[in-house]
Enzyme design. Structure first.
Site, PDB file in Angstrom:
ATOM      1  N   CYS A 117       0.866  -1.181   0.000  1.00 51.72           N
ATOM      2  CA  CYS A 117       0.000   0.000   0.000  1.00 51.72           C
ATOM      3  C   CYS A 117       0.895   1.222   0.000  1.00 51.72           C
ATOM      4  O   CYS A 117       2.066   1.145   0.364  1.00 51.72           O
ATOM      5  CB  CYS A 117      -0.903   0.006   1.236  1.00 51.72           C
ATOM      6  N   CYS A 119      -0.084   4.233   1.582  1.00 49.57           N
ATOM      7  CA  CYS A 119      -0.470   5.255   2.570  1.00 49.57           C
ATOM      8  C   CYS A 119       0.615   5.569   3.597  1.00 49.57           C
ATOM      9  O   CYS A 119       0.720   6.700   4.050  1.00 49.57           O
ATOM     10  CB  CYS A 119      -1.785   4.899   3.259  1.00 49.57           C
ATOM     11  N   LYS A 192     -12.374  -4.826   1.972  1.00 52.54           N
ATOM     12  CA  LYS A 192     -11.836  -3.943   3.011  1.00 52.54           C
ATOM     13  C   LYS A 192     -12.741  -2.723   3.112  1.00 52.54           C
ATOM     14  O   LYS A 192     -12.908  -1.979   2.146  1.00 52.54           O
ATOM     15  CB  LYS A 192     -10.413  -3.524   2.670  1.00 52.54           C
ATOM     16  N   ARG A 202      -3.484   3.799  12.262  1.00 49.83           N
ATOM     17  CA  ARG A 202      -3.013   4.987  11.531  1.00 49.83           C
ATOM     18  C   ARG A 202      -2.065   5.800  12.393  1.00 49.83           C
ATOM     19  O   ARG A 202      -1.141   6.443  11.901  1.00 49.83           O
ATOM     20  CB  ARG A 202      -4.200   5.813  11.049  1.00 49.83           C
ATOM     21  N   ARG A 214     -11.088   7.773   3.154  1.00 54.67           N
ATOM     22  CA  ARG A 214     -10.798   6.729   2.175  1.00 54.67           C
ATOM     23  C   ARG A 214     -12.080   6.146   1.548  1.00 54.67           C
ATOM     24  O   ARG A 214     -12.046   5.089   0.934  1.00 54.67           O
ATOM     25  CB  ARG A 214     -10.014   5.593   2.835  1.00 54.67           C
ATOM     26  N   LYS A 245     -11.999  -7.479   6.080  1.00 51.20           N
ATOM     27  CA  LYS A 245     -11.414  -6.573   7.061  1.00 51.20           C
ATOM     28  C   LYS A 245     -12.297  -5.362   7.270  1.00 51.20           C
ATOM     29  O   LYS A 245     -12.726  -4.785   6.273  1.00 51.20           O
ATOM     30  CB  LYS A 245     -10.041  -6.133   6.552  1.00 51.20           C
ATOM     31  N   TYR A 310      -3.342  -8.728  16.359  1.00 51.51           N
ATOM     32  CA  TYR A 310      -2.342  -8.228  17.305  1.00 51.51           C
ATOM     33  C   TYR A 310      -2.323  -9.077  18.574  1.00 51.51           C
ATOM     34  O   TYR A 310      -1.437  -8.933  19.392  1.00 51.51           O
ATOM     35  CB  TYR A 310      -2.622  -6.745  17.618  1.00 51.51           C
TER      36      TYR A 310
END
Ligand code: PBG
Length: 321
Positions: A117, A119, A192, A202, A214, A245, A310
């Site tokens: 990506c 970003c 997504k 972010r 987005r 996601k 995570y």
């Protein structure tokens, strides 16, 4: 009474015997944030228990994850410099490229996936190059293919495009094949959504858009049929694994995609889903460990084969204990 469902709940052994869903460390893909520098393991304030690692610190982390039974990681890079087109994302000495080599050297068995990506690499924080204030789809796809090639060249087993541009899976597949990377896989972030649950990420990856949002490329949370359409397109274009996601607010989507395809299905248990649990547990409002396993089990039960989470390290350690 003839029928008494409680008979099968009478003891821990009976419950375990009839349990329908289990999670294993090999289900988890552990996200890792990589930064420049030396000997760094920087805590991420918005994601308690998560860190940004410098490349030289990744080997140790990867070995520990392997020893816990985790087979795979996905890498996110924080570059040393940003520009309008995200050119540091395809640099051979870029942070992700170096990280791939480091992990492959220290733990050759680790399946290394890279997030593809722009970003994190653009100064405006959008996932592609801009034409006016809009993200230019086709120009972006070319750059994503360059980035994917660079990751494959560094030794990534799989690339995972997360940008939601049209046609990117096909373009990346063709670019990989043309350069001899026929065995490099693609895990597509197929469905997504434009989600508020990405907030902590972010912050962690310094990738918030500097203007707008987005919604022009990520999906509307209200849409389910559109997710199936995106999944079908990615499969036609050559995806090896498809993903939904975020996970928790989209378990219905996971289930529908499960019924739609025979491919392995991944779910991304995203940063906001993680940080909400951590924050509530820190306040003593919920039992964090219990909720963690309830969440992971529910994602698997909904139909996911793989979970990007995570919680990977913590859950794997608990399962091993
Ligand atoms: C984009 C990307 C994002 C996440 C993974 N890849 C952020 C976004 O789309 O804004 C979010 C992951 C998370 O919240 O855990 N490179």
């Amino acid at each position: 009474m003839l029928i008494r469902p409680r008979r099968l709940r009478r003891s821990a052994s009976i419950r375990e015997m009839v349990r329908e869903t289990a999670v294993f460390p090999s289900d988890f893909i552990a996200p890792l944030f990589v930064i420049h520098g030396n000997g760094a393991k920087e805590p991420i304030p918005s994601m308690p228990g998560q860190f940004r690692f410098s490349v030289d610190a990744l080997g140790k982390e990867a070995m520990e994850l392997r020893d816990l039974g985790i087979m795979s990681v996905i890498l996110f890079g924080l570059p040393d410099a940003k520009d309008a087109i995200g050119s540091r994302s395809w640099a051979d000495d870029g942070v992700v490229q170096r990280a791939v080599r480091e992990i492959k050297e220290k733990v050759p068995s680790m399946v290394v996936i890279t997030d593809v990506c722009l970003c994190e690499y653009t100064d405006h924080g959008h996932c592609g190059v801009l034409k006016g204030s809009d993200v230019d789809n086709d120009a972006t796809v070319e750059l994503l293919a360059r980035q994917a090639l660079s990751h494959a060249g560094a030794g990534a087993d799989m690339v995972a495009p997360s940008d939601m541009m049209d046609g990117r899976i096909g373009a990346i597949r063709r670019a990989l094949d043309a350069e001899g990377f026929k065995q490099t896989g693609i895990m597509a972030y197929s469905a997504k959504y434009a989600s508020g649950f990405y907030g902590p990420f972010r912050d962690a990856a310094d990738s918030a858009p500097q203007f707008g949002d987005r919604a022009g490329y990520q999906m509307d949370p209200a849409n389910a049929r559109e997710a199936l359409r995106e999944v079908r397109l990615d499969i036609e274009e050559g995806a090896d694994i498809v993903m939904v996601k975020p996970a928790l607010a989209y378990l219905d989507i996971l289930r529908r995609v499960r019924m739609e395809t025979l491919l392995p299905l991944a779910a991304y248990n995203v940063s906001g889903e993680y940080s909400m649990v951590k924050a509530a547990a820190q306040n003593g409002w919920i039992d964090g460990k219990r909720v963690m396993f309830e969440i992971l089990t529910s994602i698997k039960r909904a139909g996911a084969d793989l979970i990007l989470t995570y919680f990977a390290r913590e859950a794997a350690a608990e399962l091993q204990a």
